[in-house]
Design an enzyme around this catalytic site. Structure first.
Site, short mmCIF file in Angstrom:
data_model
loop_
_atom_site.label_atom_id
_atom_site.label_comp_id
_atom_site.label_asym_id
_atom_site.label_seq_id
_atom_site.Cartn_x
_atom_site.Cartn_y
_atom_site.Cartn_z
N LYS B 101 0.86 -1.19 0.00
CA LYS B 101 0.00 0.00 0.00
C LYS B 101 0.89 1.23 0.00
O LYS B 101 1.64 1.47 0.94
CB LYS B 101 -0.91 0.00 1.23
CG LYS B 101 -1.65 1.35 1.38
CD LYS B 101 -2.58 1.39 2.57
CE LYS B 101 -2.88 2.83 2.93
NZ LYS B 101 -3.82 2.96 4.04
N ASN B 210 -9.09 1.27 9.61
CA ASN B 210 -8.36 0.93 10.83
C ASN B 210 -9.02 1.57 12.05
O ASN B 210 -9.57 0.90 12.92
CB ASN B 210 -6.89 1.36 10.69
CG ASN B 210 -5.98 0.83 11.79
OD1 ASN B 210 -4.80 0.64 11.58
ND2 ASN B 210 -6.49 0.56 13.00
#
Lengths: 67, 262
Positions: B101, B210
Site C-alpha cells: 500500500k 483501521n
C-alpha cells in the site's frame, strides 16, 4: 574501532563485524528484520558475507501495527 | 453465489481490508482481525527498538503472515523516495512479498495525500515489480493516471485518515469507479458501519479501515459490524436498488379486496 550509525544513532564496536555479527550483537537473532545499508537493501541471505565499514549507516526495521 | 474479489491475480472472499494499528494490545488486534473476517491486513514498517527484549510478543505472532495477506504501508512518508525505500525494506522483510500500500502524505495535520509524490513513487514501484495499491485523493483524473501507471488498485479517501467523517463526496467516488478498470477501494474516513455499506453500494470493490474499528468502544464488535456492513453493501449493490419515486407513493399491499368495498 568500527563506528556505525544504526537507526540514526551512533554506535561503536570493538571489532570489524559482518551484518550477521551485528544482528547477534544487537540481540536480534531470530527476529524478523530487514536491513538497509547506506540506502541499499542487504538481502538476508548475504548477512554473513557482508562486512561493515566505519561510517556505514544502517536502518533496521520490523513490521508493526499500522493502518 | 460466489462473488470473489481479485487483487493482483489473487482471489479473496472478504472485501474488507483492516489495519493493525491503535489497538490496546496484540490480543485485541487478533480478536478484532478475526471478527472482521478480513484476509488482507495492513502493517507499518518501523525502526526496530534496539535493546528491547527479543522474546517480547510481536505483531507477526498475533496475526501471522501465513494466515493473512500482509499489505505493508508507507504511512508517515512525505516523499516518494522515503516511500520507495520503506517498501523495498518491506519486500525484504516479507521474503519478496510484492503487494503493497503506497501512501505519500502532504502534511501532518490533514494527512492529505501529496499526489505529485504519490505519482512519482507509483512509477518507480511499478517498474520495480511491486503490486501497488495506492491511497490517493478522490480526484478522478489522478485515479485514472495511477491506474495507467500500472497500480493494481486505486484507493481514494472518503474523508481524512482517522477522521471518521464518512463519505463526503459520493459523486467523485462514483466517477472514479465508473472510469476504473482496476479495483477501487475506499481507504480512510469510514467512521461507522453505514459508511462502509454506502461505499459498497456506490460500487466500490472493497473498503480499507483501521480507526473505525480500533477506535470503537468495543473494537471486536465493531469489526463484526463492519464485516456485515461490507457484505450488506456489496449484496445491495449487486441486487440493484429499486428506482426512486419522487413525489408519489406506491402501496405494497393490494389495493383491491378491501372489506366494506362497494
Amino acid at each position: 574501532m568500527l563506528k556505525l550509525s544504526i537507526n540514526g544513532q551512533p554506535r561503536e564496536f570493538a571489532a570489524v563485524l559482518t551484518v550477521a555479527d551485528l544482528v547477534q550483537e544487537l540481540s536480534l537473532t531470530g527476529k524478523r528484520v530487514a536491513i538497509e545499508r547506506n540506502g541499499e537493501i542487504v538481502p538476508r541471505s548475504t548477512f554473513a558475507d557482508t562486512s561493515l565499514a566505519s561510517g556505514d549507516a544502517l536502518e533496521i526495521v520490523v513490521a508493526v501495527g499500522g493502518g | 453465489m460466489s462473488d470473489m474479489f481479485q487483487i493482483a491475480g489473487k482471489t479473496y472472499s472478504s472485501r474488507l481490508l483492516v489495519g493493525t494499528g491503535k489497538y490496546k494490545d496484540f490480543e485485541e488486534t487478533r480478536h478484532a482481525i478475526e471478527a472482521s473476517g478480513t484476509e488482507i491486513i495492513t502493517v507499518a514498517i518501523r525502526r526496530v527498538n534496539i535493546g528491547q527484549d527479543p522474546s517480547q510478543p510481536s505483531l507477526l505472532d498475533a496475526v501471522p503472515p501465513s494466515k493473512y495477506t500482509y499489505l505493508p504501508n508507507t504511512a508517515g512518508c512525505y516523499t516518494a523516495d522515503d516511500a520507495v525505500r520503506t517498501l523495498r525494506l518491506a519486500r525484504e522483510l516479507l521474503d519478496g512479498h510484492k503487494l503493497v500500500k503506497l501512501e505519500v502524505l502532504g502534511d501532518s495535520s490533514t494527512l492529505y495525500p501529496n499526489v505529485r509524490e504519490t505519482l512519482r513513487a507509483a512509477e518507480t514501484l511499478v517498474k520495480d515489480g511491486f503490486d501497488v495499491m495506492v491511497y490517493t485523493s478522490d480526484d478522478p483524473i489522478i485515479a485514472k493516471e495511477l491506474e495507467q501507471i500500472g497500480c493494481v488498485a486505486v484507493m481514494p479517501l472518503a474523508s481524512l485518515i482517522g477522521s471518521g467523517m464518512g463519505i463526503l463526496n459520493p459523486w467523485n467516488l462514483r466517477l472514479i469507479i465508473e472510469n476504473a478498470k482496476v479495483p477501487v477501494l475506499v481507504d480512510a474516513g469510514v467512521g461507522t458501519a453505514s459508511d462502509a455499506a454506502i461505499a459498497m453500494e456506490l460500487g466500490c470493490d472493497g473498503v480499507l479501515m483501521n480507526t473505525a474499528i480500533a477506535g470503537a468502544k468495543d473494537p471486536v464488535r465493531m469489526a463484526r459490524a463492519m464485516k456485515l456492513a461490507v457484505e450488506a453493501g456489496r449484496e445491495s449493490f449487486l441486487a440493484g436498488r429499486m428506482p426512486r419515486k419522487l413525489y408519489s407513493a406506491d402501496p405494497s399491499s393490494p389495493i383491491s379486496g378491501l372489506i366494506g368495498a362497494k
